[in-house]
Scaffold this motif. Structure first.
Motif, PDB file in Angstrom:
ATOM      1  N   THR A  41       0.832  -1.198   0.000  1.00 47.18           N
ATOM      2  CA  THR A  41       0.000   0.000   0.000  1.00 47.18           C
ATOM      3  C   THR A  41       0.874   1.260   0.000  1.00 47.18           C
ATOM      4  O   THR A  41       1.797   1.388   0.809  1.00 47.18           O
ATOM      5  N   GLY A  42       0.580   2.169  -0.934  1.00 46.27           N
ATOM      6  CA  GLY A  42       1.318   3.425  -1.016  1.00 46.27           C
ATOM      7  C   GLY A  42       2.558   3.375  -1.898  1.00 46.27           C
ATOM      8  O   GLY A  42       3.167   4.416  -2.172  1.00 46.27           O
ATOM      9  N   GLN A  43       2.926   2.182  -2.371  1.00 42.89           N
ATOM     10  CA  GLN A  43       4.090   2.058  -3.248  1.00 42.89           C
ATOM     11  C   GLN A  43       3.766   2.651  -4.630  1.00 42.89           C
ATOM     12  O   GLN A  43       2.676   2.449  -5.156  1.00 42.89           O
TER      13      GLN A  43
ATOM     14  N   THR B 136      -0.260   4.918  -7.615  1.00 39.00           N
ATOM     15  CA  THR B 136       0.134   4.441  -6.286  1.00 39.00           C
ATOM     16  C   THR B 136      -0.727   3.234  -5.927  1.00 39.00           C
ATOM     17  O   THR B 136      -1.946   3.241  -6.164  1.00 39.00           O
TER      18      THR B 136
ATOM     19  N   GLU C 134      -5.163   0.669  -1.071  1.00 38.93           N
ATOM     20  CA  GLU C 134      -5.333  -0.063   0.181  1.00 38.93           C
ATOM     21  C   GLU C 134      -5.412  -1.562  -0.091  1.00 38.93           C
ATOM     22  O   GLU C 134      -6.158  -2.014  -0.958  1.00 38.93           O
TER      23      GLU C 134
END
Length: 202
Positions: free
Chosen positions: A96-98, A115, A118
């Motif tokens: 998550t967030g990569q 990005t 979740e």
């Protein structure tokens, strides 16, 4: 007089939106046609067909555009897009967030960037004719090819095998012993807290 619709045998990588675009009609028109009602009842989702399915299409694609010789001919085409959504799950790692990149979306074009959402979800839109892309998560060191239109329906044995391969319960390619799928299913069921039957069910 309307041209007849004829049967077309689905090949790996084909889906209704792609074929409809090639024949110059809307995907909804194809899927709702009387001759495709049996297939639509069987598959439910026009984006998940299985090789060997029979889809009826117009007998001929739209005629090519005419050209005026000796003059400047200008045409504008709008290629529809399809939405692709993937779930990435790497044991022991949170994605998550990569940042991610999608390469191969157009000839010589810039990659799509985004990005990871979740829970490891990656979503993007590509032109309906695109067959293969590469998803890259540079910071995580993950690079994976993704074939668009190649996932068979879940109620087909081939669709179950593909999903077990994608989840890492079976090797990504190669021949498979008859007992391998049952073993892979038991492992999946065990990890998910389900009864370990090794059999296909809901």
């Amino acid at each position: 007089m309307a041209k007849p619709w004829v049967p077309h045998v689905i090949q790996q990588g084909e889906h209704v939106r792609k074929l409809a675009y090639q024949y110059g009609v809307s995907a909804e028109t194809v899927w709702a046609h009387d001759k495709n009602q049996e297939l639509s009842r069987l598959r439910k989702n026009m984006d998940l067909l299985s090789p060997g399915d029979i889809l009826h299409l117009p007998s001929e694609p739209l005629p090519p555009l005419s050209l005026d010789v000796g003059t400047k001919n200008q045409f504008r085409a709008k290629v529809p897009k399809i939405h692709v959504k993937l779930h990435l799950d790497v044991p022991g790692r949170t994605l998550t967030g990569q940042p991610f990149e999608v390469h191969g979306v157009s000839e010589g074009g810039a990659p799509i960037s985004g990005t990871v959402g979740e829970g490891g979800d990656v979503a993007f839109d590509v032109r309906v004719l695109v067959r293969e892309v590469e998803i890259r998560l540079p910071e995580a060191g993950i690079f994976m090819p993704v074939m668009i239109g190649d996932l068979d329906p879940i109620d087909e044995p081939s669709g179950v095998t593909q999903r077990l391969r994608n989840l890492g319960y079976l090797p990504p390619s190669g021949e498979m012993e008859p007992s391998a799928q049952a073993s892979a299913l038991r492992a999946f069921q065990r990890d998910e807290g389900l009864p370990e039957t090794g059999a296909l069910d809901d």
